[in-house]
Design an enzyme around this catalytic site. Sequence first.
Site, short mmCIF file in Angstrom:
data_model
loop_
_atom_site.label_atom_id
_atom_site.label_comp_id
_atom_site.label_asym_id
_atom_site.label_seq_id
_atom_site.Cartn_x
_atom_site.Cartn_y
_atom_site.Cartn_z
N ARG A 69 43.68 -42.64 60.63
CA ARG A 69 44.31 -43.96 60.59
C ARG A 69 44.17 -44.70 59.26
NH1 ARG A 69 43.81 -47.36 66.11
NH2 ARG A 69 41.61 -47.50 65.63
N ASP A 70 43.57 -44.08 58.24
CA ASP A 70 43.48 -44.76 56.94
C ASP A 70 43.47 -43.75 55.80
OD1 ASP A 70 43.46 -47.00 55.35
OD2 ASP A 70 41.29 -47.34 55.48
N ILE A 71 44.42 -42.81 55.85
CA ILE A 71 44.53 -41.82 54.77
C ILE A 71 45.10 -42.50 53.53
CG2 ILE A 71 45.68 -39.69 54.02
CD1 ILE A 71 43.58 -39.19 56.12
N THR A 108 45.65 -49.53 56.10
CA THR A 108 45.89 -50.27 54.87
C THR A 108 47.40 -50.42 54.70
OG1 THR A 108 43.91 -49.24 53.94
CG2 THR A 108 45.37 -50.39 52.41
#
Length: 251
Positions: A69-71, A108
């Site tokens: 969920r935040d690559i 992000t």
Amino acid sequence: NHKNIVKYLGSLKTNSHLHIILEYVENGSLANIIKPNKFGPFPESLAAVYIAQVLEGLVYLHEQGVIHRDIKGANILTTKEGLVKLADFGVATKLTEADVNTHSVVGTPYWMAPEVIEMSGVCAASDIWSVGCTVIELLTCSPPYYELQPMPALFRIVQDVQPPIPEGFSPEITDFLRQCFQKDSIQRPDAKTLLMHPWLQNSRRASSSPRQTNPRHIDMDVEVPSSDNHAGFSGPSGDTQAPVASDVEQV
């Protein structure tokens, strides 16, 4: 427990804190290395080496039902040998049948998939969208819509057919990005399928040629600021080296 994931080593609990012990990844993040005053944007061949490893890590996670969920470049750490590892699992989730339609806006903004913004449900394909944004980040030093403030960027991600793909990219990488940026998450290929994409396969064949077997052709000192995230948490500053990969003779 995977070579492309920052390894969990243990934990120590006190009355007030839970200390999580992770392996140290000495070269810092890709986001730090591509800064204009450091190594700068990567050529497509070098980006392919790192993105392939990111996908290997995602195959491992997704097979266990874990969504990162935040690559993004700041959460991809590198070793001196050119190995990359996914870090910072602070917003990761493990999906069960009951969680598939969980409504939450997490991640992000510039790397966020449209279904996350619209709260229509996080899924493994949401990480694939972020991979596409990370590819553009590595090749241009910034993700799509970075010239906009976060809220207008989120609106454009939802409204546009796909994020803008910069001019000058090769047909192979342009096709790779279009697959990552399928608006319907069901239409996006999974990480294992993307590993077979011609962009990554051609780069892998080139990097295995005899003249490119020495991985140590970039050897430059990079001072890592104290805020750089070596294992998903803040840590001390230090000297390290720019990332290396087996096909780095091409840069």
